[in-house]
Design a protein around this motif. Structure first.
Motif, PDB file in Angstrom:
ATOM      1  N   MET A   1      35.789  11.885 -12.274  1.00 26.49           N
ATOM      2  CA  MET A   1      35.703  13.187 -12.979  1.00 26.49           C
ATOM      3  C   MET A   1      34.506  13.211 -13.947  1.00 26.49           C
ATOM      4  SD  MET A   1      38.809  15.432 -14.469  1.00 26.49           S
ATOM      5  CE  MET A   1      39.149  14.594 -15.979  1.00 26.49           C
ATOM      6  N   ASN A   2      34.185  12.057 -14.538  1.00 26.92           N
ATOM      7  CA  ASN A   2      33.002  11.956 -15.386  1.00 26.92           C
ATOM      8  C   ASN A   2      33.018  12.944 -16.556  1.00 26.92           C
ATOM      9  OD1 ASN A   2      30.654  10.904 -16.262  1.00 26.92           O
ATOM     10  ND2 ASN A   2      29.377  11.682 -14.590  1.00 26.92           N
ATOM     11  N   ALA A   3      34.168  13.049 -17.251  1.00 26.66           N
ATOM     12  CA  ALA A   3      34.253  13.955 -18.403  1.00 26.66           C
ATOM     13  C   ALA A   3      34.134  13.157 -19.700  1.00 26.66           C
ATOM     14  CB  ALA A   3      35.591  14.696 -18.377  1.00 26.66           C
ATOM     15  N   PRO A   4      33.361  13.678 -20.661  1.00 29.08           N
ATOM     16  CA  PRO A   4      33.290  12.989 -21.951  1.00 29.08           C
ATOM     17  C   PRO A   4      34.594  13.191 -22.728  1.00 29.08           C
ATOM     18  CG  PRO A   4      32.015  15.018 -22.025  1.00 29.08           C
ATOM     19  CD  PRO A   4      32.575  14.907 -20.630  1.00 29.08           C
ATOM     20  N   ASP A   5      34.811  12.406 -23.777  1.00 28.17           N
ATOM     21  CA  ASP A   5      35.935  12.662 -24.678  1.00 28.17           C
ATOM     22  C   ASP A   5      35.663  13.946 -25.447  1.00 28.17           C
ATOM     23  OD1 ASP A   5      37.316  10.415 -23.918  1.00 28.17           O
ATOM     24  OD2 ASP A   5      36.438   9.149 -25.489  1.00 28.17           O
ATOM     25  N   PRO A   6      36.714  14.594 -25.949  1.00 25.79           N
ATOM     26  CA  PRO A   6      36.498  15.822 -26.748  1.00 25.79           C
ATOM     27  C   PRO A   6      35.587  15.534 -27.933  1.00 25.79           C
ATOM     28  CG  PRO A   6      38.822  15.554 -26.230  1.00 25.79           C
ATOM     29  CD  PRO A   6      38.147  14.281 -25.807  1.00 25.79           C
ATOM     30  N   PHE A   7      34.728  16.484 -28.259  1.00 23.57           N
ATOM     31  CA  PHE A   7      33.867  16.333 -29.444  1.00 23.57           C
ATOM     32  C   PHE A   7      33.494  17.700 -29.985  1.00 23.57           C
ATOM     33  CE2 PHE A   7      29.655  17.426 -27.698  1.00 23.57           C
ATOM     34  CZ  PHE A   7      29.885  17.314 -26.329  1.00 23.57           C
ATOM     35  N   VAL A  56      25.763  16.434 -22.051  1.00 25.23           N
ATOM     36  CA  VAL A  56      26.974  15.947 -21.368  1.00 25.23           C
ATOM     37  C   VAL A  56      26.497  15.502 -19.982  1.00 25.23           C
ATOM     38  CG1 VAL A  56      28.628  17.440 -22.600  1.00 25.23           C
ATOM     39  CG2 VAL A  56      27.549  18.274 -20.489  1.00 25.23           C
ATOM     40  N   PRO A  57      27.307  14.752 -19.234  1.00 26.04           N
ATOM     41  CA  PRO A  57      26.871  14.364 -17.886  1.00 26.04           C
ATOM     42  C   PRO A  57      26.522  15.596 -17.038  1.00 26.04           C
ATOM     43  CG  PRO A  57      28.780  13.094 -18.536  1.00 26.04           C
ATOM     44  CD  PRO A  57      28.610  14.163 -19.584  1.00 26.04           C
ATOM     45  N   THR A  58      25.431  15.481 -16.283  1.00 19.20           N
ATOM     46  CA  THR A  58      24.917  16.648 -15.546  1.00 19.20           C
ATOM     47  C   THR A  58      25.613  16.799 -14.196  1.00 19.20           C
ATOM     48  OG1 THR A  58      23.097  15.274 -14.781  1.00 19.20           O
ATOM     49  CG2 THR A  58      22.679  16.663 -16.696  1.00 19.20           C
ATOM     50  N   THR A  59      26.904  17.034 -14.249  1.00 22.92           N
ATOM     51  CA  THR A  59      27.699  17.248 -13.038  1.00 22.92           C
ATOM     52  C   THR A  59      28.292  18.660 -13.082  1.00 22.92           C
ATOM     53  OG1 THR A  59      29.764  16.514 -14.036  1.00 22.92           O
ATOM     54  CG2 THR A  59      28.366  14.809 -13.067  1.00 22.92           C
ATOM     55  N   GLY A  60      28.714  19.131 -11.929  1.00 25.72           N
ATOM     56  CA  GLY A  60      29.258  20.482 -11.826  1.00 25.72           C
ATOM     57  C   GLY A  60      30.570  20.681 -12.563  1.00 25.72           C
ATOM     58  N   SER A  61      31.211  19.598 -12.987  1.00 30.65           N
ATOM     59  CA  SER A  61      32.475  19.751 -13.710  1.00 30.65           C
ATOM     60  C   SER A  61      32.274  19.798 -15.220  1.00 30.65           C
ATOM     61  CB  SER A  61      33.430  18.614 -13.345  1.00 30.65           C
ATOM     62  OG  SER A  61      32.819  17.370 -13.633  1.00 30.65           O
ATOM     63  N   ASN A  62      31.019  19.650 -15.678  1.00 29.83           N
ATOM     64  CA  ASN A  62      30.732  19.739 -17.111  1.00 29.83           C
ATOM     65  C   ASN A  62      29.922  20.992 -17.420  1.00 29.83           C
ATOM     66  OD1 ASN A  62      31.776  17.235 -18.435  1.00 29.83           O
ATOM     67  ND2 ASN A  62      30.558  16.306 -16.802  1.00 29.83           N
ATOM     68  N   LEU A  63      29.917  21.393 -18.705  1.00 28.76           N
ATOM     69  CA  LEU A  63      29.134  22.542 -19.155  1.00 28.76           C
ATOM     70  C   LEU A  63      28.079  22.061 -20.142  1.00 28.76           C
ATOM     71  CD1 LEU A  63      32.026  25.108 -19.773  1.00 28.76           C
ATOM     72  CD2 LEU A  63      30.321  25.171 -17.933  1.00 28.76           C
ATOM     73  N   LEU A  64      26.816  22.312 -19.821  1.00 31.87           N
ATOM     74  CA  LEU A  64      25.746  22.006 -20.763  1.00 31.87           C
ATOM     75  C   LEU A  64      25.586  23.172 -21.724  1.00 31.87           C
ATOM     76  CD1 LEU A  64      23.127  20.417 -18.368  1.00 31.87           C
ATOM     77  CD2 LEU A  64      23.992  19.344 -20.463  1.00 31.87           C
ATOM     78  N   SER A  65      25.136  22.885 -22.945  1.00 29.17           N
ATOM     79  CA  SER A  65      24.864  23.966 -23.891  1.00 29.17           C
ATOM     80  C   SER A  65      23.723  23.556 -24.810  1.00 29.17           C
ATOM     81  CB  SER A  65      26.120  24.330 -24.686  1.00 29.17           C
ATOM     82  OG  SER A  65      26.614  23.194 -25.361  1.00 29.17           O
ATOM     83  N   TYR A 149      25.803  26.636 -19.536  1.00 23.57           N
ATOM     84  CA  TYR A 149      25.581  26.693 -18.084  1.00 23.57           C
ATOM     85  C   TYR A 149      26.128  25.435 -17.412  1.00 23.57           C
ATOM     86  CZ  TYR A 149      21.460  23.995 -19.577  1.00 23.57           C
ATOM     87  OH  TYR A 149      20.633  23.070 -20.159  1.00 23.57           O
ATOM     88  N   PRO A 150      26.379  25.505 -16.096  1.00 25.41           N
ATOM     89  CA  PRO A 150      26.959  24.353 -15.394  1.00 25.41           C
ATOM     90  C   PRO A 150      26.057  23.124 -15.474  1.00 25.41           C
ATOM     91  CG  PRO A 150      27.050  26.315 -14.015  1.00 25.41           C
ATOM     92  CD  PRO A 150      26.195  26.664 -15.201  1.00 25.41           C
ATOM     93  N   GLY A 151      26.673  21.981 -15.642  1.00 27.49           N
ATOM     94  CA  GLY A 151      25.917  20.748 -15.847  1.00 27.49           C
ATOM     95  C   GLY A 151      25.007  20.355 -14.700  1.00 27.49           C
ATOM     96  N   ASP A 152      25.294  20.836 -13.496  1.00 32.03           N
ATOM     97  CA  ASP A 152      24.467  20.448 -12.344  1.00 32.03           C
ATOM     98  C   ASP A 152      23.421  21.505 -11.986  1.00 32.03           C
ATOM     99  OD1 ASP A 152      26.075  22.455 -11.357  1.00 32.03           O
ATOM    100  OD2 ASP A 152      26.709  21.368  -9.555  1.00 32.03           O
ATOM    101  N   ALA A 153      23.211  22.508 -12.876  1.00 28.45           N
ATOM    102  CA  ALA A 153      22.301  23.619 -12.538  1.00 28.45           C
ATOM    103  C   ALA A 153      20.873  23.130 -12.306  1.00 28.45           C
ATOM    104  CB  ALA A 153      22.315  24.673 -13.643  1.00 28.45           C
TER     105      ALA A 153
END
Ligand code: PA5
Ligand code: MN
Length: 193
Positions: A1-7, A56-65, A149-153
């Motif tokens: 899943m490659n999700a970071p911890d909450p922050f 955050v990790p640049t995958t489609g399951s993460n959101l970059l901002s 935007y989506p992390g894998d954009a």
């Protein structure tokens, strides 16, 4: 899943800076000069905009901002602006929330459709997948906005560097004016010499 911890990050709603600061990039006039119609000869190589990232990790399951802060100013008649890009993965969308200043969001599809949307404190712009986007500071103050935007954009800058946008936003006596870009889909000024 490659999700970071909450922050949590503290965003300065006026200045756009982030605490903690995890990554900042600066774009100077010399890096975007070729995108303007006129040359900025004899002008100091100032920072046109800064981007403060929340990585955050640049995958489609993460959101970059990130926040973008564009300094006020013009090159010839054109206002300070971002380079502009398509997403490398074309169908990835994006949301911009404007925090301060006054701007225009110029968008375009590869087949030449375009849209110009207003940006001011509180506007939420939706950039659909497939639309290149560039923000333009048409005011006297910094233009500050938050983007998600989506992390894998990914980024495709090359297409805009080569072809430009169909329209330009220029300073007219009565304020910002949108005009056709005479160099759209032709060689950039540097190549044309
Ligand atoms: O994700 C975005 O679209 C923005 O954060 C932009 O990257 C930012 O505004 C800077 O513009 P550009 O990437 O075109 O230089
Ligand atoms: Mn983008």
């Amino acid at each position: 899943m490659n999700a970071p911890d909450p922050f949590t990050t503290l965003l300065d709603l006026e200045r756009g800076s982030l605490d903690p600061e995890r990554g900042v990039s600066e774009t100077r006039l010399s890096e975007i000069m070729g995108m303007y119609l006129e040359e900025a000869d004899g002008v100091e190589d100032t920072v046109v905009y800064r981007v403060y990232q929340i990585p955050v990790p640049t995958t489609g399951s993460n959101l970059l901002s990130s926040t973008t802060v564009i300094e006020p100013g013009v090159v010839g008649r054109e206002y300070h602006m971002t380079k502009g890009h398509f997403h490398a993965v074309r169908d990835r969308a994006e949301i911009y929330v404007c925090l301060s200043g006054e701007g225009r969001l110029v968008m375009a599809t590869e087949d030449g459709r375009h849209a110009v949307e207003p940006m001011s404190r509180g506007t939420v712009n939706y950039v659909p997948g497939g639309w290149a986007h560039r923000s333009v500071n048409v005011g006297d103050e910094q233009l500050v906005f938050f983007a998600v935007y989506p992390g894998d954009a990914g980024y495709d800058y090359g297409t805009i560097e080569k072809e430009g946008f169909p329209v330009l936003v220029v300073a007219d006596e009565s304020g910002p004016e949108v005009i056709p870009n005479p160099r759209y889909k032709t060689a950039s000024r540097d190549e044309a010499r």
